[in-house]
Design a protein around this motif. Structure first.
Motif, PDB file in Angstrom:
ATOM      1  N   UNK A  80       0.817  -1.210   0.000  1.00  0.00           N
ATOM      2  CA  UNK A  80       0.000   0.000   0.000  1.00  0.00           C
ATOM      3  C   UNK A  80       0.848   1.255   0.000  1.00  0.00           C
ATOM      4  N   UNK A  81       1.935   1.250   0.770  1.00  0.00           N
ATOM      5  CA  UNK A  81       2.840   2.396   0.814  1.00  0.00           C
ATOM      6  C   UNK A  81       3.474   2.644  -0.550  1.00  0.00           C
ATOM      7  N   UNK A 119      -8.316  -2.194   2.583  1.00  0.00           N
ATOM      8  CA  UNK A 119      -7.998  -1.088   1.675  1.00  0.00           C
ATOM      9  C   UNK A 119      -8.038   0.244   2.407  1.00  0.00           C
ATOM     10  N   UNK A 120      -9.084   0.480   3.176  1.00  0.00           N
ATOM     11  CA  UNK A 120      -9.205   1.735   3.922  1.00  0.00           C
ATOM     12  C   UNK A 120      -8.048   1.908   4.903  1.00  0.00           C
ATOM     13  N   UNK A 125      -3.732   5.005   6.311  1.00  0.00           N
ATOM     14  CA  UNK A 125      -2.618   5.272   7.218  1.00  0.00           C
ATOM     15  C   UNK A 125      -1.582   6.186   6.579  1.00  0.00           C
ATOM     16  N   UNK A 126      -1.466   6.116   5.258  1.00  0.00           N
ATOM     17  CA  UNK A 126      -0.509   6.958   4.556  1.00  0.00           C
ATOM     18  C   UNK A 126      -1.165   8.222   4.011  1.00  0.00           C
ATOM     19  N   UNK A 400      -7.344   8.080  12.271  1.00  0.00           N
ATOM     20  CA  UNK A 400      -7.182   9.506  12.585  1.00  0.00           C
ATOM     21  C   UNK A 400      -8.141   9.877  13.712  1.00  0.00           C
ATOM     22  N   UNK A 401      -7.838   9.516  14.951  1.00  0.00           N
ATOM     23  CA  UNK A 401      -8.776   9.744  16.051  1.00  0.00           C
ATOM     24  C   UNK A 401      -9.051  11.216  16.338  1.00  0.00           C
TER      25      UNK A 401
END
Length: 442
Positions: A80-81, A119-120, A125-126, A400-401
C-alpha cells in the motif's frame, strides 16, 4: 402462528440480539435454533447440526479463505505504501491530485486485497496524514479514503462476489467480470466529485516538499519508480488469476490457492518478510476473517433453513411476486430493502441471507442475475460508509482519532450519493455490467 407473524418476531429478536452486541453468526444461529425448536420440537436439533456442517462441506468454499490469505499477504506488506507513493508521483501536482491519487490507490489495492477494511486501513494510514499536511479539510481527507475503500467488495477478485456466486449457484468468473467496469465507473465518479470539491475550495494542494529542489525531485522520482516495480509483481499475479478464471483454466478454488501462495511468496521475497512475526500476523488475520465469514455463512444457512421450514420465505416471496407493479418499481423496493439491510449488517451476512430469496424474484421480473449482483454490491458499499454500522467510517476514525466523527460522516456522504448515481446509471444502462461478461464469455 401464521408465517408473517413468525417472521416479524424472528426479525425483531434478531435485531435486539445484534443491538446488544451479539456477534452476527451467534445471533443468527441462536434465533434460528430457538425458532425451529419452538415450532417443530427438539427433534430439530439433529437437523441443526447436519445443516450447519453441510452448509460448509463444499469444495467451492476453499476459495474464500484462500482469497482472504492472498489479501492478507498484500495488506500486511508495504504494498500500500509503495502504491501510494507511485500514484502520488503522477497526480501530486494536480489541484486535488493527492486525493484523486488516493482513490486510485484504493481502487488498485482493492483489486489486490479484495477487502474494503484492509484497503481503507492500508491507504488511509498513509494518505490521510499527508492530505492533512498539505491543507486538505478533514472531511475530504477522510471521505475519499472511506469511499475508495468500499471498492474492495466490487472490483475483482471480490470475496463478496464469491459468496454471492456460491449462494445463488452462478458463475464466479462471470461475476468478477461483471464487477470490473462498474468498479471503474464508481472510481471515476469518486474522482470527479473529489476534483469538484477541490475546485470549489480553491484547490487544497500545497507544493510537496520533494518538488522544492531538482535533486530532491530526482531522488523522489527514482524512489517512486522503484516502489512501482515492487508493486507490479502483485498486479501480475492478480491479472493472471483473473485470466485463469475467465479462460476456464482453473476453478475459483484452484486460482485462489495459487494466488495466495504467490502473493505470500512475493511478500517474503520482495519485502523480505521472512521473519516469524510478520508471517504469523498474516496467518492470524487471514484465519480470523475466514472463520468469521464461514461462521456467518453457516449460521445464515441455518437461518434460511428455519425461514423456509416455517414457510416464511415462501410467503414473503409470494407476496412480492404477487405485487402488480412495474418491474422497475419492484427493483426500487428491493434497492431500498438492501440499502436498509446494509446499514445494519455486513455485506457477507446480507448476501447469504437475502440472495437466495431475491434471485427467483429477480429472474421472474426478467432481470439479469449478474447485473443484479452488481446492484446488490453497490447497495452494500453504501452501508460501509453510512451509520449506524459503517465499518469503514470507524476504521478511518481509528486511523485519525483527532478527526471528528461528524467530519468523517459529512465527508463520506457525497461519495454515497455518487454510488446512488452509479445504481441509477446501471438501471438506465444495464450493459455497463453485462457487456464485458457477454464479450469475454460469449
Amino acid at each position: 402462528m401464521d408465517p408473517v407473524t413468525s417472521g416479524i418476531m424472528i426479525v425483531v429478536v434478531l435485531m435486539v440480539l445484534m443491538a446488544i452486541g451479539t456477534p452476527i453468526a451467534f445471533a443468527l444461529g441462536s434465533v434460528s435454533l430457538g425458532a425451529l425448536v419452538l415450532d417443530r420440537g427438539m427433534g430439530e436439533l439433529t437437523y441443526f447440526g447436519e445443516t450447519f456442517y453441510g452448509s460448509l462441506a463444499s469444495f467451492s468454499f476453499v476459495a474464500i479463505p484462500m482469497f482472504i490469505l492472498m489479501g492478507a499477504a498484500v495488506a500486511s506488506s508495504p504494498t500500500g505504501r509503495d502504491l501510494y507513493r507511485s500514484l502520488d508521483l503522477w497526480m501530486g501536482r494536480v489541484p486535488g491530485g493527492l486525493a484523486i491519487s488516493n482513490i486510485g490507490a484504493c481502487s488498485i489495492f482493492a483489486a489486490l486485497s479484495g477487502s474494503s477494511p484492509a484497503t481503507s486501513a492500508a491507504i488511509g494510514k498513509l494518505g490521510i496524514p499527508e492530505m492533512r499536511k498539505r491543507g486538505y479539510p478533514d472531511g475530504v481527507a477522510a471521505g475519499c479514503i472511506a469511499a475508495g475503500g468500499t471498492l474492495g467488495i466490487l472490483i475483482p477478485p471480490s470475496v463478496t462476489m464469491i459468496v454471492y456466486g456460491i449462494s445463488t449457484e452462478t458463475s464466479i468468473g462471470r461475476l468478477f467480470i461483471a464487477g470490473a467496469v462498474p468498479g471503474v465507473m464508481l472510481a471515476v465518479l469518486f474522482m470527479a466529485w473529489t476534483l469538484i470539491a477541490c475546485k470549489l475550495a480553491g484547490g487544497y494542494d500545497t507544493p510537496s516538499p520533494v518538488t522544492q529542489a531538482a535533486a530532491q525531485v530526482k531522488e523522489n522520482v527514482e524512489g517512486n519508480l522503484k516502489a512501482l516495480f515492487r508493486v507490479l509483481p502483485f498486479l501480475v499475479v492478480v491479472t493472471g488469476i483473473l485470466f485463469a478464471l475467465y479462460g476456464g483454466v482453473a476453478t475459483p478454488s484452484e486460482a485462489a490457492a495459487v494466488g495466495a501462495f504467490l502473493c505470500l511468496t512475493l511478500a517474503i521475497v520482495v519485502y523480505r518478510m521472512w521473519q516469524a512475526k510478520p508471517l504469523k500476523l498474516i496467518m492470524r488475520d487471514a484465519l480470523r476473517e475466514s472463520v468469521m465469514i464461514m461462521l456467518i455463512i453457516a449460521a445464515a444457512e441455518i437461518f434460511a433453513y428455519a425461514l423456509s421450514s416455517m414457510f416464511i420465505t415462501q410467503t414473503v416471496a409470494g407476496a412480492i411476486a404477487d405485487l402488480e407493479v412495474n418491474r422497475w418499481v419492484l427493483m426500487g423496493i428491493i434497492n431500498v430493502f438492501l440499502l436498509v439491510a446494509g446499514f445494519f449488517l455486513p455485506p457477507v451476512a446480507v448476501i447469504v441471507m437475502t440472495a437466495p430469496i431475491l434471485l427467483p424474484i429477480i429472474l421472474a421480473a426478467n432481470f439479469d442475475p449478474y447485473w443484479f449482483a452488481v446492484i446488490l454490491t453497490i447497495n452494500l458499499e453504501i452501508g460501509l460508509i453510512t451509520p449506524p454500522v459503517g465499518l469503514n467510517l470507524f476504521i478511518i476514525k481509528g486511523i485519525a482519532p483527532d478527526i471528528a466523527l461528524r467530519d468523517v460522516l459529512l465527508g463520506s456522504l457525497p461519495y454515497a450519493l455518487c454510488m446512488v448515481l452509479g445504481i441509477v446509471l446501471l438501471c438506465f444502462f444495464p450493459s455497463i455490467a453485462t457487456w464485458l461478461p457477454d464479450l469475454m464469455m460469449n
